[in-house]
Design a protein around this motif. Sequence first.
Motif, PDB file in Angstrom:
ATOM      1  N   GLY A  32       0.790  -1.226   0.000  1.00  0.00           N
ATOM      2  CA  GLY A  32       0.000   0.000   0.000  1.00  0.00           C
ATOM      3  C   GLY A  32       0.818   1.270   0.000  1.00  0.00           C
ATOM      4  N   SER A  33       2.121   1.155   0.226  1.00  0.00           N
ATOM      5  CA  SER A  33       2.976   2.345   0.242  1.00  0.00           C
ATOM      6  C   SER A  33       3.601   2.636  -1.119  1.00  0.00           C
ATOM      7  CB  SER A  33       4.089   2.186   1.288  1.00  0.00           C
ATOM      8  OG  SER A  33       4.986   1.155   0.905  1.00  0.00           O
ATOM      9  N   VAL A  34       3.424   1.721  -2.091  1.00  0.00           N
ATOM     10  CA  VAL A  34       4.004   1.885  -3.420  1.00  0.00           C
ATOM     11  C   VAL A  34       2.962   2.536  -4.330  1.00  0.00           C
ATOM     12  CG1 VAL A  34       5.062   0.735  -5.396  1.00  0.00           C
ATOM     13  CG2 VAL A  34       5.429  -0.173  -3.083  1.00  0.00           C
ATOM     14  N   LEU A  35       3.277   3.723  -4.838  1.00  0.00           N
ATOM     15  CA  LEU A  35       2.354   4.470  -5.690  1.00  0.00           C
ATOM     16  C   LEU A  35       2.874   4.453  -7.126  1.00  0.00           C
ATOM     17  CD1 LEU A  35      -0.176   6.184  -5.966  1.00  0.00           C
ATOM     18  CD2 LEU A  35       1.188   8.202  -5.344  1.00  0.00           C
ATOM     19  N   ASP A  36       2.133   3.789  -8.015  1.00  0.00           N
ATOM     20  CA  ASP A  36       2.501   3.692  -9.429  1.00  0.00           C
ATOM     21  C   ASP A  36       2.045   4.960 -10.130  1.00  0.00           C
ATOM     22  OD1 ASP A  36       2.904   3.070 -12.095  1.00  0.00           O
ATOM     23  OD2 ASP A  36       2.123   1.035 -11.935  1.00  0.00           O
ATOM     24  N   LEU A  37       3.003   5.753 -10.607  1.00  0.00           N
ATOM     25  CA  LEU A  37       2.698   7.031 -11.247  1.00  0.00           C
ATOM     26  C   LEU A  37       2.397   6.895 -12.735  1.00  0.00           C
ATOM     27  CD1 LEU A  37       5.396   9.322  -9.580  1.00  0.00           C
ATOM     28  CD2 LEU A  37       3.025   8.960  -8.883  1.00  0.00           C
ATOM     29  N   GLY A  38       2.740   5.739 -13.330  1.00  0.00           N
ATOM     30  CA  GLY A  38       2.476   5.556 -14.752  1.00  0.00           C
ATOM     31  C   GLY A  38       3.745   5.274 -15.530  1.00  0.00           C
ATOM     32  N   GLY A  39       3.846   5.849 -16.734  1.00  0.00           N
ATOM     33  CA  GLY A  39       4.960   5.578 -17.627  1.00  0.00           C
ATOM     34  C   GLY A  39       6.263   6.230 -17.207  1.00  0.00           C
ATOM     35  N   ILE A  40       7.318   5.935 -17.948  1.00  0.00           N
ATOM     36  CA  ILE A  40       8.662   6.386 -17.584  1.00  0.00           C
ATOM     37  C   ILE A  40       8.786   7.907 -17.607  1.00  0.00           C
ATOM     38  CG2 ILE A  40       9.648   6.321 -19.924  1.00  0.00           C
ATOM     39  CD1 ILE A  40      11.311   5.077 -16.634  1.00  0.00           C
ATOM     40  N   LYS A  41       7.903   8.599 -18.320  1.00  0.00           N
ATOM     41  CA  LYS A  41       7.905  10.065 -18.342  1.00  0.00           C
ATOM     42  C   LYS A  41       7.738  10.639 -16.937  1.00  0.00           C
ATOM     43  CE  LYS A  41       5.483  14.002 -20.478  1.00  0.00           C
ATOM     44  NZ  LYS A  41       4.394  14.385 -21.408  1.00  0.00           N
ATOM     45  N   GLU A  42       7.087   9.881 -16.074  1.00  0.00           N
ATOM     46  CA  GLU A  42       6.861  10.361 -14.706  1.00  0.00           C
ATOM     47  C   GLU A  42       8.153  10.406 -13.888  1.00  0.00           C
ATOM     48  OE1 GLU A  42       4.029  11.668 -14.504  1.00  0.00           O
ATOM     49  OE2 GLU A  42       3.396  10.717 -16.378  1.00  0.00           O
ATOM     50  N   SER A  43       9.239   9.903 -14.464  1.00  0.00           N
ATOM     51  CA  SER A  43      10.543  10.044 -13.810  1.00  0.00           C
ATOM     52  C   SER A  43      10.905  11.510 -13.614  1.00  0.00           C
ATOM     53  CB  SER A  43      11.634   9.372 -14.646  1.00  0.00           C
ATOM     54  OG  SER A  43      11.429   7.991 -14.775  1.00  0.00           O
ATOM     55  N   ARG A  44      10.371  12.369 -14.477  1.00  0.00           N
ATOM     56  CA  ARG A  44      10.715  13.799 -14.384  1.00  0.00           C
ATOM     57  C   ARG A  44      10.379  14.356 -13.015  1.00  0.00           C
ATOM     58  NH1 ARG A  44       8.343  15.969 -20.248  1.00  0.00           N
ATOM     59  NH2 ARG A  44       9.354  14.330 -21.526  1.00  0.00           N
ATOM     60  N   GLY A  45       9.134  14.178 -12.592  1.00  0.00           N
ATOM     61  CA  GLY A  45       8.730  14.708 -11.293  1.00  0.00           C
ATOM     62  C   GLY A  45       9.469  14.047 -10.146  1.00  0.00           C
ATOM     63  N   MET A  46       9.719  12.748 -10.275  1.00  0.00           N
ATOM     64  CA  MET A  46      10.432  12.024  -9.225  1.00  0.00           C
ATOM     65  C   MET A  46      11.834  12.588  -9.045  1.00  0.00           C
ATOM     66  SD  MET A  46       9.083   8.250 -10.364  1.00  0.00           S
ATOM     67  CE  MET A  46      10.054   7.268  -9.202  1.00  0.00           C
ATOM     68  N   GLU A  47      12.490  12.908 -10.154  1.00  0.00           N
ATOM     69  CA  GLU A  47      13.851  13.444 -10.075  1.00  0.00           C
ATOM     70  C   GLU A  47      13.848  14.917  -9.660  1.00  0.00           C
ATOM     71  OE1 GLU A  47      15.813  12.535 -13.772  1.00  0.00           O
ATOM     72  OE2 GLU A  47      15.355  10.395 -13.613  1.00  0.00           O
ATOM     73  N   MET A  48      12.846  15.672 -10.123  1.00  0.00           N
ATOM     74  CA  MET A  48      12.801  17.105  -9.770  1.00  0.00           C
ATOM     75  C   MET A  48      12.401  17.331  -8.318  1.00  0.00           C
ATOM     76  SD  MET A  48      11.475  19.141 -13.184  1.00  0.00           S
ATOM     77  CE  MET A  48      10.016  18.148 -13.503  1.00  0.00           C
ATOM     78  N   TYR A  49      11.944  16.279  -7.638  1.00  0.00           N
ATOM     79  CA  TYR A  49      11.658  16.368  -6.204  1.00  0.00           C
ATOM     80  C   TYR A  49      12.935  16.548  -5.390  1.00  0.00           C
ATOM     81  CZ  TYR A  49      10.735  14.386  -1.525  1.00  0.00           C
ATOM     82  OH  TYR A  49      10.685  14.156  -0.176  1.00  0.00           O
ATOM     83  N   MET A  50      14.070  16.198  -5.962  1.00  0.00           N
ATOM     84  CA  MET A  50      15.304  16.166  -5.173  1.00  0.00           C
ATOM     85  C   MET A  50      15.715  17.504  -4.573  1.00  0.00           C
ATOM     86  SD  MET A  50      15.756  13.134  -4.830  1.00  0.00           S
ATOM     87  CE  MET A  50      17.195  13.353  -3.783  1.00  0.00           C
ATOM     88  N   PRO A  51      15.550  18.652  -5.244  1.00  0.00           N
ATOM     89  CA  PRO A  51      15.859  19.906  -4.554  1.00  0.00           C
ATOM     90  C   PRO A  51      15.042  20.102  -3.287  1.00  0.00           C
ATOM     91  CG  PRO A  51      15.779  20.274  -6.918  1.00  0.00           C
ATOM     92  CD  PRO A  51      15.279  18.868  -6.684  1.00  0.00           C
ATOM     93  N   LEU A  52      13.769  19.713  -3.316  1.00  0.00           N
ATOM     94  CA  LEU A  52      12.947  19.791  -2.104  1.00  0.00           C
ATOM     95  C   LEU A  52      13.452  18.805  -1.067  1.00  0.00           C
ATOM     96  CD1 LEU A  52      10.557  20.799  -0.484  1.00  0.00           C
ATOM     97  CD2 LEU A  52       9.089  19.192  -1.744  1.00  0.00           C
ATOM     98  N   TRP A  53      13.841  17.598  -1.506  1.00  0.00           N
ATOM     99  CA  TRP A  53      14.385  16.609  -0.561  1.00  0.00           C
ATOM    100  C   TRP A  53      15.598  17.188   0.168  1.00  0.00           C
ATOM    101  CZ3 TRP A  53      18.884  14.200   0.671  1.00  0.00           C
ATOM    102  CH2 TRP A  53      18.807  13.044   1.469  1.00  0.00           C
ATOM    103  N   VAL A  54      16.471  17.843  -0.558  1.00  0.00           N
ATOM    104  CA  VAL A  54      17.667  18.431   0.061  1.00  0.00           C
ATOM    105  C   VAL A  54      17.269  19.534   1.042  1.00  0.00           C
ATOM    106  CG1 VAL A  54      19.756  19.785  -0.386  1.00  0.00           C
ATOM    107  CG2 VAL A  54      19.202  17.824  -1.848  1.00  0.00           C
ATOM    108  N   SER A  55      16.281  20.344   0.684  1.00  0.00           N
ATOM    109  CA  SER A  55      15.816  21.395   1.594  1.00  0.00           C
ATOM    110  C   SER A  55      15.239  20.804   2.873  1.00  0.00           C
ATOM    111  CB  SER A  55      14.761  22.260   0.898  1.00  0.00           C
ATOM    112  OG  SER A  55      15.317  22.957  -0.191  1.00  0.00           O
ATOM    113  N   ILE A  56      14.468  19.730   2.738  1.00  0.00           N
ATOM    114  CA  ILE A  56      13.912  19.069   3.919  1.00  0.00           C
ATOM    115  C   ILE A  56      15.028  18.510   4.790  1.00  0.00           C
ATOM    116  CG2 ILE A  56      12.496  17.140   4.725  1.00  0.00           C
ATOM    117  CD1 ILE A  56      10.837  17.459   2.146  1.00  0.00           C
ATOM    118  N   MET A  57      16.003  17.861   4.161  1.00  0.00           N
ATOM    119  CA  MET A  57      17.130  17.287   4.905  1.00  0.00           C
ATOM    120  C   MET A  57      17.863  18.361   5.700  1.00  0.00           C
ATOM    121  SD  MET A  57      20.725  17.078   4.645  1.00  0.00           S
ATOM    122  CE  MET A  57      21.115  17.209   2.886  1.00  0.00           C
TER     123      MET A  57
END
Length: 216
Positions: A175-200
Amino acid sequence: MRIGILGTGTVGQTFGTRLRNLDHEVTLGAREAGNPRAVEWAEAHAASCGTFADAVAGADLVINATAGQYAVGALEMAGGNAALAGKVVLDVSNPLDFASGELRLTVCNTDSVGEQLQRAFPDARVVKSLNTVNGSVMVEPSLVPGQHTIFIAGEDADAKQVVIGLLGQFGWAKGSVLDLGGIKESRGMEMYMPLWVSIMRALDGNLAFNINVVQG
Protein backbone atom coordinates in the motif's frame (compact mmCIF):
# COMPACT_ATOMS: atom_id res chain seq x y z
CA MET A 1 17.55 -13.59 -8.24
CA ARG A 2 20.86 -12.88 -9.89
CA ILE A 3 21.27 -9.13 -9.55
CA GLY A 4 23.88 -6.90 -11.15
CA ILE A 5 24.57 -3.54 -9.52
CA LEU A 6 26.22 -0.76 -11.51
CA GLY A 7 28.12 1.52 -9.15
CA THR A 8 30.49 0.89 -6.25
CA GLY A 9 29.59 3.91 -4.14
CA THR A 10 27.58 4.04 -0.94
CA VAL A 11 24.25 3.38 -2.66
CA GLY A 12 25.57 0.48 -4.71
CA GLN A 13 27.18 -1.17 -1.71
CA THR A 14 24.09 -0.55 0.46
CA PHE A 15 21.96 -2.33 -2.12
CA GLY A 16 24.48 -5.12 -2.42
CA THR A 17 24.66 -5.77 1.30
CA ARG A 18 20.89 -5.83 1.72
CA LEU A 19 20.45 -8.11 -1.28
CA ARG A 20 23.09 -10.54 -0.02
CA ASN A 21 21.32 -10.61 3.34
CA LEU A 22 18.21 -11.62 1.39
CA ASP A 23 20.21 -14.43 -0.28
CA HIS A 24 20.26 -12.97 -3.77
CA GLU A 25 23.32 -13.52 -5.96
CA VAL A 26 25.02 -10.16 -6.43
CA THR A 27 27.70 -8.87 -8.77
CA LEU A 28 28.96 -5.36 -8.05
CA GLY A 29 30.06 -3.67 -11.28
CA ALA A 30 32.65 -0.93 -11.75
CA ARG A 31 34.12 0.81 -14.78
CA GLU A 32 37.23 -1.34 -14.54
CA ALA A 33 37.85 -4.83 -13.20
CA GLY A 34 39.70 -4.97 -9.91
CA ASN A 35 38.13 -1.82 -8.49
CA PRO A 36 39.45 -1.81 -4.88
CA ARG A 37 36.14 -0.83 -3.32
CA ALA A 38 34.28 -3.51 -5.26
CA VAL A 39 36.84 -6.19 -4.44
CA GLU A 40 36.82 -5.35 -0.73
CA TRP A 41 33.03 -5.37 -0.59
CA ALA A 42 32.70 -8.62 -2.56
CA GLU A 43 35.19 -10.42 -0.34
CA ALA A 44 33.35 -9.28 2.78
CA HIS A 45 29.94 -10.38 1.51
CA ALA A 46 30.63 -13.62 -0.38
CA ALA A 47 29.63 -11.88 -3.60
CA SER A 48 31.14 -11.21 -7.01
CA CYS A 49 32.55 -8.09 -8.62
CA GLY A 50 33.86 -7.05 -12.00
CA THR A 51 33.13 -4.60 -14.78
CA PHE A 52 29.74 -3.14 -15.63
CA ALA A 53 29.51 -5.77 -18.37
CA ASP A 54 30.27 -8.53 -15.85
CA ALA A 55 27.47 -7.27 -13.60
CA VAL A 56 24.92 -7.29 -16.43
CA ALA A 57 25.88 -10.65 -17.91
CA GLY A 58 23.52 -13.32 -16.61
CA ALA A 59 21.63 -10.92 -14.34
CA ASP A 60 17.89 -11.26 -13.91
CA LEU A 61 17.72 -7.68 -12.66
CA VAL A 62 20.11 -4.75 -13.14
CA ILE A 63 20.23 -1.86 -10.66
CA ASN A 64 21.66 1.43 -11.87
CA ALA A 65 23.28 3.01 -8.83
CA THR A 66 25.62 5.28 -10.80
CA ALA A 67 25.27 9.08 -10.76
CA GLY A 68 22.44 10.17 -13.03
CA GLN A 69 24.56 12.27 -15.37
CA TYR A 70 26.77 9.25 -16.09
CA ALA A 71 24.06 6.60 -16.24
CA VAL A 72 23.73 6.28 -20.02
CA GLY A 73 27.49 5.97 -20.40
CA ALA A 74 27.67 3.34 -17.69
CA LEU A 75 25.02 1.20 -19.35
CA GLU A 76 26.76 1.62 -22.70
CA MET A 77 29.92 0.25 -21.06
CA ALA A 78 27.83 -2.64 -19.74
CA GLY A 79 27.10 -3.76 -23.30
CA GLY A 80 24.38 -1.39 -24.42
CA ASN A 81 21.01 -2.38 -25.77
CA ALA A 82 22.08 -5.87 -26.85
CA ALA A 83 23.26 -6.80 -23.34
CA LEU A 84 20.25 -5.21 -21.65
CA ALA A 85 17.57 -6.53 -24.00
CA GLY A 86 14.68 -8.02 -22.03
CA LYS A 87 16.27 -7.25 -18.65
CA VAL A 88 14.56 -5.28 -15.92
CA VAL A 89 16.67 -2.19 -15.18
CA LEU A 90 15.84 -0.51 -11.87
CA ASP A 91 17.08 3.08 -12.05
CA VAL A 92 17.53 4.66 -8.62
CA SER A 93 19.74 7.51 -9.82
CA ASN A 94 19.28 11.28 -9.69
CA PRO A 95 20.83 13.92 -12.00
CA LEU A 96 22.49 15.90 -9.21
CA ASP A 97 25.27 18.44 -9.81
CA PHE A 98 26.85 20.32 -6.89
CA ALA A 99 29.84 21.62 -8.91
CA SER A 100 28.70 25.25 -8.63
CA GLY A 101 28.23 24.97 -4.87
CA GLU A 102 24.46 24.85 -5.29
CA LEU A 103 22.31 21.91 -6.28
CA ARG A 104 21.47 21.82 -9.97
CA LEU A 105 19.81 19.10 -12.00
CA THR A 106 21.67 18.10 -15.14
CA VAL A 107 18.35 17.22 -16.79
CA CYS A 108 14.84 18.35 -15.84
CA ASN A 109 11.48 19.72 -17.00
CA THR A 110 11.34 18.11 -20.45
CA ASP A 111 13.44 15.00 -19.82
CA SER A 112 14.79 12.73 -17.09
CA VAL A 113 17.45 10.10 -16.55
CA GLY A 114 14.76 7.44 -16.58
CA GLU A 115 13.62 8.54 -20.02
CA GLN A 116 17.18 8.86 -21.29
CA LEU A 117 17.88 5.27 -20.32
CA GLN A 118 14.70 3.94 -21.93
CA ARG A 119 15.44 5.84 -25.16
CA ALA A 120 19.08 4.78 -25.28
CA PHE A 121 18.24 1.13 -24.54
CA PRO A 122 14.79 0.56 -26.04
CA ASP A 123 14.83 -3.20 -25.45
CA ALA A 124 15.58 -2.82 -21.74
CA ARG A 125 12.65 -2.72 -19.33
CA VAL A 126 13.47 0.43 -17.35
CA VAL A 127 11.71 1.07 -14.05
CA LYS A 128 12.28 4.20 -11.98
CA SER A 129 11.91 3.88 -8.22
CA LEU A 130 13.53 4.53 -4.81
CA ASN A 131 15.31 7.72 -5.94
CA THR A 132 13.20 9.89 -3.62
CA VAL A 133 14.71 8.58 -0.37
CA ASN A 134 18.17 8.15 1.12
CA GLY A 135 20.08 4.99 0.20
CA SER A 136 19.61 3.39 3.60
CA VAL A 137 15.87 4.03 3.57
CA MET A 138 15.66 2.58 0.05
CA VAL A 139 16.48 -0.87 1.35
CA GLU A 140 15.24 -0.50 4.96
CA PRO A 141 12.05 1.59 5.01
CA SER A 142 11.50 0.76 8.69
CA LEU A 143 14.16 3.38 9.44
CA VAL A 144 11.27 5.84 9.01
CA PRO A 145 8.40 5.13 11.44
CA GLY A 146 4.89 4.54 10.15
CA GLN A 147 3.66 4.28 6.57
CA HIS A 148 5.30 6.42 3.92
CA THR A 149 5.20 6.49 0.14
CA ILE A 150 7.59 5.26 -2.51
CA PHE A 151 6.97 5.92 -6.19
CA ILE A 152 7.40 3.77 -9.27
CA ALA A 153 7.25 4.52 -13.00
CA GLY A 154 7.92 2.60 -16.19
CA GLU A 155 6.43 1.37 -19.45
CA ASP A 156 6.47 -2.37 -18.75
CA ALA A 157 3.81 -3.57 -16.30
CA ASP A 158 5.52 -6.92 -15.69
CA ALA A 159 8.85 -5.22 -15.01
CA LYS A 160 7.18 -2.97 -12.47
CA GLN A 161 5.77 -6.02 -10.72
CA VAL A 162 9.29 -7.49 -10.47
CA VAL A 163 10.47 -4.27 -8.82
CA ILE A 164 7.43 -4.11 -6.53
CA GLY A 165 8.25 -7.66 -5.44
CA LEU A 166 11.79 -6.58 -4.57
CA LEU A 167 10.48 -3.54 -2.72
CA GLY A 168 8.33 -5.90 -0.68
CA GLN A 169 11.41 -7.91 0.27
CA PHE A 170 13.06 -4.70 1.44
CA GLY A 171 10.02 -4.04 3.64
CA TRP A 172 7.96 -1.60 1.60
CA ALA A 173 4.31 -2.43 2.20
CA LYS A 174 2.27 -2.89 -0.97
CA GLY A 175 0.00 0.00 0.00
CA SER A 176 2.98 2.34 0.24
CA VAL A 177 4.00 1.88 -3.42
CA LEU A 178 2.35 4.47 -5.69
CA ASP A 179 2.50 3.69 -9.43
CA LEU A 180 2.70 7.03 -11.25
CA GLY A 181 2.48 5.56 -14.75
CA GLY A 182 4.96 5.58 -17.63
CA ILE A 183 8.66 6.39 -17.58
CA LYS A 184 7.90 10.06 -18.34
CA GLU A 185 6.86 10.36 -14.71
CA SER A 186 10.54 10.04 -13.81
CA ARG A 187 10.71 13.80 -14.38
CA GLY A 188 8.73 14.71 -11.29
CA MET A 189 10.43 12.02 -9.22
CA GLU A 190 13.85 13.44 -10.08
CA MET A 191 12.80 17.10 -9.77
CA TYR A 192 11.66 16.37 -6.20
CA MET A 193 15.30 16.17 -5.17
CA PRO A 194 15.86 19.91 -4.55
CA LEU A 195 12.95 19.79 -2.10
CA TRP A 196 14.39 16.61 -0.56
CA VAL A 197 17.67 18.43 0.06
CA SER A 198 15.82 21.40 1.59
CA ILE A 199 13.91 19.07 3.92
CA MET A 200 17.13 17.29 4.90
CA ARG A 201 18.78 20.60 5.78
CA ALA A 202 15.72 21.71 7.76
CA LEU A 203 16.01 18.44 9.71
CA ASP A 204 19.63 19.25 10.59
CA GLY A 205 21.04 16.65 8.25
CA ASN A 206 18.81 13.74 9.28
CA LEU A 207 18.57 11.38 6.28
CA ALA A 208 15.98 8.99 7.70
CA PHE A 209 12.83 10.69 6.49
CA ASN A 210 10.23 10.39 3.76
CA ILE A 211 6.86 11.76 2.73
CA ASN A 212 3.46 10.06 2.77
CA VAL A 213 0.71 10.68 0.21
CA VAL A 214 -2.63 10.88 2.02
CA GLN A 215 -5.93 10.95 0.15
CA GLY A 216 -8.86 13.02 1.37
